[in-house]
Scaffold this motif. Structure first.
Motif, PDB file in Angstrom:
ATOM      1  N   ALA A  54      -8.086   2.459   8.054  1.00 50.68           N
ATOM      2  CA  ALA A  54      -9.556   2.008   8.116  1.00 50.68           C
ATOM      3  C   ALA A  54      -9.865   0.509   8.366  1.00 50.68           C
ATOM      4  O   ALA A  54     -10.462   0.249   9.287  1.00 50.68           O
ATOM      5  N   VAL A  55      -8.903  -0.222   8.026  1.00 53.05           N
ATOM      6  CA  VAL A  55      -9.270  -1.695   8.349  1.00 53.05           C
ATOM      7  C   VAL A  55      -8.869  -2.081  10.055  1.00 53.05           C
ATOM      8  O   VAL A  55      -9.466  -2.845  10.546  1.00 53.05           O
ATOM      9  N   SER A  56      -7.840  -1.262  10.573  1.00 52.95           N
ATOM     10  CA  SER A  56      -7.323  -1.392  12.010  1.00 52.95           C
ATOM     11  C   SER A  56      -8.720  -1.025  12.666  1.00 52.95           C
ATOM     12  O   SER A  56      -8.638  -1.551  13.961  1.00 52.95           O
ATOM     13  N   ARG A  57      -9.606  -0.004  12.380  1.00 57.76           N
ATOM     14  CA  ARG A  57     -10.867   0.223  12.982  1.00 57.76           C
ATOM     15  C   ARG A  57     -12.244  -0.742  12.534  1.00 57.76           C
ATOM     16  O   ARG A  57     -13.081  -0.205  13.097  1.00 57.76           O
ATOM     17  N   GLY A  58     -12.016  -1.289  11.706  1.00 58.45           N
ATOM     18  CA  GLY A  58     -12.804  -2.221  11.191  1.00 58.45           C
ATOM     19  C   GLY A  58     -14.009  -1.610  10.283  1.00 58.45           C
ATOM     20  O   GLY A  58     -15.118  -2.088  10.008  1.00 58.45           O
ATOM     21  N   ARG A  59     -13.381  -0.634   9.559  1.00 60.32           N
ATOM     22  CA  ARG A  59     -14.471   0.268   8.742  1.00 60.32           C
ATOM     23  C   ARG A  59     -14.564  -0.772   7.178  1.00 60.32           C
ATOM     24  O   ARG A  59     -13.757  -0.186   6.194  1.00 60.32           O
ATOM     25  N   VAL A  60     -15.373  -1.482   7.195  1.00 59.40           N
ATOM     26  CA  VAL A  60     -15.334  -2.343   6.022  1.00 59.40           C
ATOM     27  C   VAL A  60     -15.863  -1.476   4.628  1.00 59.40           C
ATOM     28  O   VAL A  60     -15.503  -1.693   3.654  1.00 59.40           O
ATOM     29  N   GLU A  61     -16.798  -0.712   5.031  1.00 57.49           N
ATOM     30  CA  GLU A  61     -17.283   0.138   3.937  1.00 57.49           C
ATOM     31  C   GLU A  61     -16.525   0.920   3.402  1.00 57.49           C
ATOM     32  O   GLU A  61     -16.148   1.012   2.128  1.00 57.49           O
ATOM     33  N   ILE A  62     -15.621   1.775   4.110  1.00 54.71           N
ATOM     34  CA  ILE A  62     -14.590   2.659   3.800  1.00 54.71           C
ATOM     35  C   ILE A  62     -13.425   1.779   3.095  1.00 54.71           C
ATOM     36  O   ILE A  62     -12.900   2.348   2.069  1.00 54.71           O
ATOM     37  N   ALA A  63     -13.119   0.768   3.609  1.00 57.66           N
ATOM     38  CA  ALA A  63     -12.044  -0.059   3.074  1.00 57.66           C
ATOM     39  C   ALA A  63     -12.509  -0.665   1.490  1.00 57.66           C
ATOM     40  O   ALA A  63     -11.589  -0.350   0.604  1.00 57.66           O
ATOM     41  N   ARG A  64     -13.760  -0.896   1.388  1.00 59.56           N
ATOM     42  CA  ARG A  64     -14.198  -1.211   0.069  1.00 59.56           C
ATOM     43  C   ARG A  64     -14.049  -0.200  -1.106  1.00 59.56           C
ATOM     44  O   ARG A  64     -13.480  -0.499  -1.926  1.00 59.56           O
ATOM     45  N   LEU A  65     -14.350   1.098  -0.456  1.00 62.15           N
ATOM     46  CA  LEU A  65     -13.971   1.973  -1.423  1.00 62.15           C
ATOM     47  C   LEU A  65     -12.834   2.553  -1.771  1.00 62.15           C
ATOM     48  O   LEU A  65     -12.337   2.715  -3.087  1.00 62.15           O
ATOM     49  N   LEU A  66     -11.805   2.368  -0.691  1.00 60.84           N
ATOM     50  CA  LEU A  66     -10.481   2.634  -1.025  1.00 60.84           C
ATOM     51  C   LEU A  66      -9.892   1.571  -1.981  1.00 60.84           C
ATOM     52  O   LEU A  66      -8.994   1.708  -2.828  1.00 60.84           O
ATOM     53  N   LEU A  67     -10.134   0.097  -1.821  1.00 61.67           N
ATOM     54  CA  LEU A  67      -9.806  -0.865  -2.629  1.00 61.67           C
ATOM     55  C   LEU A  67     -10.245  -0.548  -4.142  1.00 61.67           C
ATOM     56  O   LEU A  67      -9.454  -1.005  -5.056  1.00 61.67           O
ATOM     57  N   ASP A  68     -11.692  -0.187  -4.283  1.00 63.45           N
ATOM     58  CA  ASP A  68     -12.184   0.119  -5.365  1.00 63.45           C
ATOM     59  C   ASP A  68     -11.309   1.076  -6.268  1.00 63.45           C
ATOM     60  O   ASP A  68     -11.509   0.946  -7.335  1.00 63.45           O
ATOM     61  N   ALA A  69     -10.748   1.850  -5.512  1.00 62.61           N
ATOM     62  CA  ALA A  69      -9.937   3.097  -6.059  1.00 62.61           C
ATOM     63  C   ALA A  69      -8.586   2.740  -6.286  1.00 62.61           C
ATOM     64  O   ALA A  69      -8.021   3.589  -6.909  1.00 62.61           O
ATOM     65  N   GLY A  70      -8.293   1.374  -5.916  1.00 63.04           N
ATOM     66  CA  GLY A  70      -6.870   0.979  -6.183  1.00 63.04           C
ATOM     67  C   GLY A  70      -5.894   1.122  -5.138  1.00 63.04           C
ATOM     68  O   GLY A  70      -4.737   0.855  -5.530  1.00 63.04           O
ATOM     69  N   ALA A  71      -6.393   1.088  -3.911  1.00 65.78           N
ATOM     70  CA  ALA A  71      -5.562   1.282  -2.913  1.00 65.78           C
ATOM     71  C   ALA A  71      -4.526  -0.093  -2.782  1.00 65.78           C
ATOM     72  O   ALA A  71      -4.974  -1.276  -3.058  1.00 65.78           O
ATOM     73  N   SER A  72      -3.262   0.076  -2.419  1.00 66.26           N
ATOM     74  CA  SER A  72      -2.343  -1.053  -2.273  1.00 66.26           C
ATOM     75  C   SER A  72      -2.752  -1.948  -1.145  1.00 66.26           C
ATOM     76  O   SER A  72      -3.200  -1.355   0.099  1.00 66.26           O
ATOM     77  N   LEU A  73      -2.577  -3.498  -1.522  1.00 62.82           N
ATOM     78  CA  LEU A  73      -2.679  -4.262  -0.295  1.00 62.82           C
ATOM     79  C   LEU A  73      -1.482  -4.270   0.492  1.00 62.82           C
ATOM     80  O   LEU A  73      -1.387  -5.174   1.479  1.00 62.82           O
ATOM     81  N   ARG A  74      -0.260  -3.915   0.219  1.00 66.18           N
ATOM     82  CA  ARG A  74       0.896  -4.054   0.860  1.00 66.18           C
ATOM     83  C   ARG A  74       1.160  -2.980   1.972  1.00 66.18           C
ATOM     84  O   ARG A  74       0.735  -1.981   2.092  1.00 66.18           O
TER      85      ARG A  74
END
Length: 382
Positions: A44-64
């Motif tokens: 998602a971030v490689s394509r610049g999808r900031v809204e989707i990235a936020r949803l994934l992070l809110d759900a606990g997606a790893s930053l590693r």
């Protein structure tokens, strides 16, 4: 389709609503399409999808990074120049978990301004510099990275405006100005000089940027240096030794000829009328030693498979470079004629030593010498 597969499909379709539903249904926010691919957050971030990235992070997606060989989400966003996503990741603590195994974020941002030259890439670089980003411990300084990477003047100016030293030196002691001069990058030379680089700084051989420019017949670079007040004390002898008559006139001589002046050269030049290498016998011998080193490290089967050139030919060319260079009858340099295939073996050896095999180099030569030799040879090939 299972929930994780639905999430992967939703991310790839850039559908935030479908992403939210898949996550609500229990999809893993660290899902990947297969064990060989990155997580959905990195995609998602490689394509610049900031809204989707936020949803994934809110759900606990790893930053590693999912695996050491993969880019982390933050590094992927930097490489692709998505500033809004980078800000989001930084706000969520990405800097705290970012490692340097794959190189620094700043190195990636500098490279992106060349490989993906957009205004957004420059803004990403500005943002990281304002955050205090710097080179990793085993990397060259940012300004040296930019010069070696043929970065645009705007990139170099950005680094300088955030405190980079125009007199910075590569790890082998070579000033950034000389690196730019050797590469014929007159724009970088001008930017560094304007920022206060010393036009008379010398490298480990005692040579200035002007001397290097004259050796490599770089007219625009030498002009910029002379206008900046570069000392011509050793430059005139360099021009005489290489029979650069135009430079001799620029340096004040009223009449010139084909002088036979012995000098200490730092360049191996490819004569434009044929594949004749010209330089000091010691440098031509070093090239032969490097070729021999590469063939020995790879062996005959790997050499043939990796380079596409015959091992026996490479072995022969190595000995020719060591034993056969002869002094020119009309000048002080030494020279040797090579066929197209022979020159290709030399280049392939430099490529292998620069980017693939890791061996102890002969005569205390470093990786900097190998990279410089490869860059200069490539710049002269038709």
């Amino acid at each position: 389709m299972d929930r994780d597969a639905q999430l992967v499909a939703a991310v790839r379709a850039a559908d935030p609503a479908a992403v939210a539903k898949a996550l609500a249904d229990g999809a893993d926010p660290d899902s990947a399409a297969s064990r060989f691919t990155v997580t959905v957050l990195s995609e998602a971030v490689s394509r610049g999808r900031v809204e989707i990235a936020r949803l994934l992070l809110d759900a606990g997606a790893s930053l590693r990074a999912r695996m050491p060989r993969y880019q982390s989400p933050l590094l992927s966003a930097v490489t692709n120049g998505h500033l809004d996503v980078i800000r989001l990741l930084v706000d969520r603590g990405a800097l705290d978990v970012e490692g340097t195994d794959r190189g620094s974020l700043l190195a990636a941002a500098i490279a992106a301004t060349r490989h993906r030259p957009r205004a957004a890439a420059l803004e990403v670089l500005r943002y990281l510099l304002e955050l205090g980003a710097d080179a990793a411990p085993d990397e060259e300084t940012p300004i040296v990275q930019a010069v070696l990477g043929s970065a645009a003047p705007a990139t170099i100016r950005m680094l300088l405006s955030h405190g980079a030293d125009p007199n910075a030196r590569r790890s082998d002691g070579t000033p950034a100005l000389i690196l730019a001069a050797r590469r014929g990058d007159h724009a970088a030379v001008d930017v560094l000089l304007t920022a206060g680089a010393d036009p008379n700084a010398v490298d480990g051989d005692g040579h200035t940027a002007l001397m290097h420019a004259i050796e490599r017949n770089e007219q625009a670079v030498s002009t910029a240096l002379m206008l900046a007040g570069a000392d011509d004390a050793g430059a005139l002898e360099m021009a005489r030794g290489w029979q650069r008559q135009r430079f001799q006139f620029h340096l004040g001589e009223m009449s010139v000829g084909l002088d036979d002046v012995p000098i200490a050269r730092t360049a191996v030049r490819l004569h434009p009328t044929g594949y004749e290498l010209r330089g000091d016998a010691a440098d031509l011998r070093r090239w032969g030693q490097l070729l021999a080193c590469a063939t020995q490290a790879l062996g005959d089967d790997d050499w043939d498979a990796r380079t596409g050139t015959p091992y026996e030919l490479a072995h022969t060319v190595a000995h020719r470079l060591i034993d056969e260079p002869a002094k020119s009858p009309t000048a002080s340099w030494h020279c040797i004629e090579l066929t197209t295939a022979e020159l290709a073996t030399v280049r392939q050896a430099l490529v292998e030593l620069a980017y693939a095999v890791r061996v102890t180099l002969p005569d205390g030569l470093g990786q900097e010498y190998v990279h410089d030799a490869l860059d200069e040879l490539d710049a002269q090939l038709p």
